[in-house]
Design a protein around this motif. Structure first.
Motif, PDB file in Angstrom:
ATOM      1  N   ALA A  37      15.359   3.201  -2.244  1.00 58.88           N
ATOM      2  CA  ALA A  37      15.370   4.516  -3.084  1.00 58.88           C
ATOM      3  C   ALA A  37      13.921   4.315  -3.938  1.00 58.88           C
ATOM      4  N   GLY A  38      13.239   5.165  -3.786  1.00 53.01           N
ATOM      5  CA  GLY A  38      11.799   5.342  -4.355  1.00 53.01           C
ATOM      6  C   GLY A  38      10.636   4.451  -3.849  1.00 53.01           C
ATOM      7  N   ASP A  39      10.761   3.986  -2.487  1.00 57.16           N
ATOM      8  CA  ASP A  39       9.986   3.105  -2.004  1.00 57.16           C
ATOM      9  C   ASP A  39       8.685   3.898  -1.635  1.00 57.16           C
ATOM     10  N   THR A  40       7.544   3.144  -2.171  1.00 55.22           N
ATOM     11  CA  THR A  40       6.204   3.751  -1.906  1.00 55.22           C
ATOM     12  C   THR A  40       5.176   2.777  -1.036  1.00 55.22           C
ATOM     13  N   GLY A  41       6.052   1.596  -0.837  1.00 54.51           N
ATOM     14  CA  GLY A  41       5.285   0.888   0.095  1.00 54.51           C
ATOM     15  C   GLY A  41       4.935   1.203   1.499  1.00 54.51           C
ATOM     16  N   VAL A  42       3.613   0.596   1.960  1.00 56.66           N
ATOM     17  CA  VAL A  42       3.187   1.147   3.251  1.00 56.66           C
ATOM     18  C   VAL A  42       3.396   0.099   4.391  1.00 56.66           C
ATOM     19  N   LEU A  43       3.598  -1.096   4.143  1.00 55.28           N
ATOM     20  CA  LEU A  43       3.602  -2.059   5.181  1.00 55.28           C
ATOM     21  C   LEU A  43       5.295  -1.821   5.763  1.00 55.28           C
ATOM     22  N   PRO A  44       5.297  -2.415   6.885  1.00 52.92           N
ATOM     23  CA  PRO A  44       6.743  -2.343   7.795  1.00 52.92           C
ATOM     24  C   PRO A  44       7.572  -3.658   7.072  1.00 52.92           C
ATOM     25  N   VAL A  50       7.277 -11.177   5.210  1.00 50.38           N
ATOM     26  CA  VAL A  50       6.399 -12.437   5.232  1.00 50.38           C
ATOM     27  C   VAL A  50       5.637 -12.587   3.784  1.00 50.38           C
ATOM     28  N   LEU A  51       5.295 -11.242   3.308  1.00 45.69           N
ATOM     29  CA  LEU A  51       4.502 -11.402   2.036  1.00 45.69           C
ATOM     30  C   LEU A  51       5.338 -11.994   1.012  1.00 45.69           C
ATOM     31  N   ALA A  52       6.421 -11.654   1.058  1.00 41.30           N
ATOM     32  CA  ALA A  52       7.650 -12.112  -0.115  1.00 41.30           C
ATOM     33  C   ALA A  52       7.776 -13.422   0.042  1.00 41.30           C
ATOM     34  N   LEU A  53       7.837 -14.002   1.283  1.00 42.55           N
ATOM     35  CA  LEU A  53       8.270 -15.182   1.317  1.00 42.55           C
ATOM     36  C   LEU A  53       6.860 -16.446   1.268  1.00 42.55           C
ATOM     37  N   LEU A  54       5.724 -15.763   1.441  1.00 48.58           N
ATOM     38  CA  LEU A  54       4.568 -16.574   1.018  1.00 48.58           C
ATOM     39  C   LEU A  54       4.440 -16.547  -0.442  1.00 48.58           C
ATOM     40  N   LEU A  55       4.757 -15.421  -1.196  1.00 50.66           N
ATOM     41  CA  LEU A  55       4.768 -15.489  -2.815  1.00 50.66           C
ATOM     42  C   LEU A  55       5.701 -16.456  -3.315  1.00 50.66           C
ATOM     43  N   GLN A  56       6.981 -16.484  -2.654  1.00 55.51           N
ATOM     44  CA  GLN A  56       7.873 -17.277  -3.078  1.00 55.51           C
ATOM     45  C   GLN A  56       7.721 -18.696  -2.966  1.00 55.51           C
ATOM     46  N   LYS A  70       5.338 -15.358  13.541  1.00 54.39           N
ATOM     47  CA  LYS A  70       4.608 -14.469  14.564  1.00 54.39           C
ATOM     48  C   LYS A  70       4.165 -13.336  13.897  1.00 54.39           C
ATOM     49  N   HIS A  71       5.143 -12.760  12.845  1.00 47.38           N
ATOM     50  CA  HIS A  71       4.767 -11.469  12.113  1.00 47.38           C
ATOM     51  C   HIS A  71       3.742 -11.915  11.327  1.00 47.38           C
ATOM     52  N   LEU A  72       3.421 -13.021  10.770  1.00 46.35           N
ATOM     53  CA  LEU A  72       2.391 -13.286  10.029  1.00 46.35           C
ATOM     54  C   LEU A  72       0.929 -13.230  10.770  1.00 46.35           C
ATOM     55  N   LEU A  73       1.134 -13.593  11.808  1.00 45.72           N
ATOM     56  CA  LEU A  73      -0.200 -13.672  12.819  1.00 45.72           C
ATOM     57  C   LEU A  73      -0.502 -12.195  13.203  1.00 45.72           C
ATOM     58  N   THR A  74       0.725 -11.465  13.305  1.00 50.45           N
ATOM     59  CA  THR A  74       0.297  -9.887  13.668  1.00 50.45           C
ATOM     60  C   THR A  74      -0.169  -9.300  12.569  1.00 50.45           C
ATOM     61  N   HIS A  75       0.290  -9.501  11.458  1.00 54.61           N
ATOM     62  CA  HIS A  75      -0.239  -8.631  10.235  1.00 54.61           C
ATOM     63  C   HIS A  75      -1.245  -9.636   9.410  1.00 54.61           C
ATOM     64  N   GLN A  76      -1.848 -10.514   9.759  1.00 50.42           N
ATOM     65  CA  GLN A  76      -2.352 -11.519   9.040  1.00 50.42           C
ATOM     66  C   GLN A  76      -3.623 -10.678   8.251  1.00 50.42           C
ATOM     67  N   SER A  80      -3.390 -10.748   4.210  1.00 52.72           N
ATOM     68  CA  SER A  80      -4.672 -11.019   3.695  1.00 52.72           C
ATOM     69  C   SER A  80      -5.188 -10.373   2.558  1.00 52.72           C
ATOM     70  N   SER A  81      -5.178  -9.101   2.877  1.00 52.59           N
ATOM     71  CA  SER A  81      -5.774  -8.008   1.982  1.00 52.59           C
ATOM     72  C   SER A  81      -5.093  -7.683   0.827  1.00 52.59           C
ATOM     73  N   ARG A  82      -3.769  -7.774   0.848  1.00 52.68           N
ATOM     74  CA  ARG A  82      -2.690  -7.579  -0.029  1.00 52.68           C
ATOM     75  C   ARG A  82      -2.918  -8.767  -1.043  1.00 52.68           C
ATOM     76  N   LEU A  83      -2.918 -10.008  -0.793  1.00 51.09           N
ATOM     77  CA  LEU A  83      -3.157 -11.298  -1.431  1.00 51.09           C
ATOM     78  C   LEU A  83      -4.436 -11.087  -2.253  1.00 51.09           C
ATOM     79  N   HIS A  84      -5.460 -10.795  -1.480  1.00 54.16           N
ATOM     80  CA  HIS A  84      -6.702 -10.598  -2.099  1.00 54.16           C
ATOM     81  C   HIS A  84      -6.575  -9.744  -3.745  1.00 54.16           C
ATOM     82  N   ASP A  85      -5.799  -8.513  -3.450  1.00 58.04           N
ATOM     83  CA  ASP A  85      -5.693  -7.742  -4.549  1.00 58.04           C
ATOM     84  C   ASP A  85      -5.218  -8.373  -5.775  1.00 58.04           C
TER      85      ASP A  85
END
Length: 227
Positions: A37-44, A50-56, A70-76, A80-85
């Motif tokens: 509910a209220g989700d405004t994210g744009v990533l699948p 993967v992003l959450a695991l990288l941060l965790q 595999k998903h990391l390589l697909t969306h690398q 990377s752009s999200r982390l650069h933010d």
């Protein structure tokens, strides 16, 4: 049928054909997968996980998370752009199949530091050197995995204590705590009571030049060094 009627039929048919040929596009926002509910994210979902695991975690490995790798390589690129933010860099080592994050530092930019480099204590550094050398030896002999026993770690570390050290019980507790730190940092993985597998990330944490630097420090007996 009059000429006017024919023209009207042809015009209508042409319009319908055009509608059938050119499918109406859907706004990009309508393609976003709403996960809560209220989700405004744009990533699948896979990329978000993967992003959450990288941060965790300290790092993400293909051995422990094959699907996520595999998903990391697909969306690398987008990850990377999200982390650069966040002023964080994504490092992907395809040789060891390990991905980890690194704090961006740039002279002249007032960057909030999210990832702090905590110095390893002396005993932790001694253990890092020992397991790094063991890992290299096993890899050089063609062994698939490198293991070390708790008693080996203890004996090695005790060998660097002062000869007049009397409180060995306290020193052993310090060694046990240092081992627990390396397990928490995912440098070691306990496979049985008192037996650990040395994880490949130790090669990244202690590259050859850093290994030489720490060896020199060890000889100089500096009390603490950042690793």
């Amino acid at each position: 049928m009059t000429d006017l009627d024919v023209d009207e039929v042809e015009a209508t048919t042409g319009t319908d054909a055009a509608r059938g040929t050119f499918v109406e596009t859907v706004a990009i926002e309508d393609d976003d997968e709403v996960l809560f509910a209220g989700d405004t994210g744009v990533l699948p979902f896979e990329a978000r996980r993967v992003l959450a695991l990288l941060l965790q975690r300290r790092y993400l490995s293909a051995a422990d998370h094959p699907a996520e790798w595999k998903h990391l390589l697909t969306h690398q690129q987008v990850l990377s752009s999200r982390l650069h933010d966040l002023f964080v860099e994504l490092v992907v080592d395809r040789d060891y199949e390990i991905a980890y994050k690194r704090q961006v530092r740039s002279e002249g930019l007032a960057i909030p530091v999210l990832l702090r480099d905590e110095p390893y204590k002396r005993i932790e550094t001694l253990l890092m050197l020992f397991v790094r050398n063991r890992f290299r030896q096993e890899q050089g002999s063609g062994t698939a995995a490198a293991f070390v026993d708790a008693e080996e770690l203890t004996d090695y570390t005790l060998g660097f204590l002062a000869h007049d050290e009397t409180n060995l019980a306290a020193r052993r507790r310090e060694i046990d705590n240092a081992v627990a730190t390396l397990v928490r940092e995912q440098v070691l993985a306990e496979v049985a009571a008192g037996r650990y597998r040395i994880l490949p990330v130790v090669e990244i944490l202690l590259p050859v030049d850093r290994l030489a630097e720490l060896t020199a420090w060890l000889r100089a007996d500096t009390p603490e060094v950042s690793a």
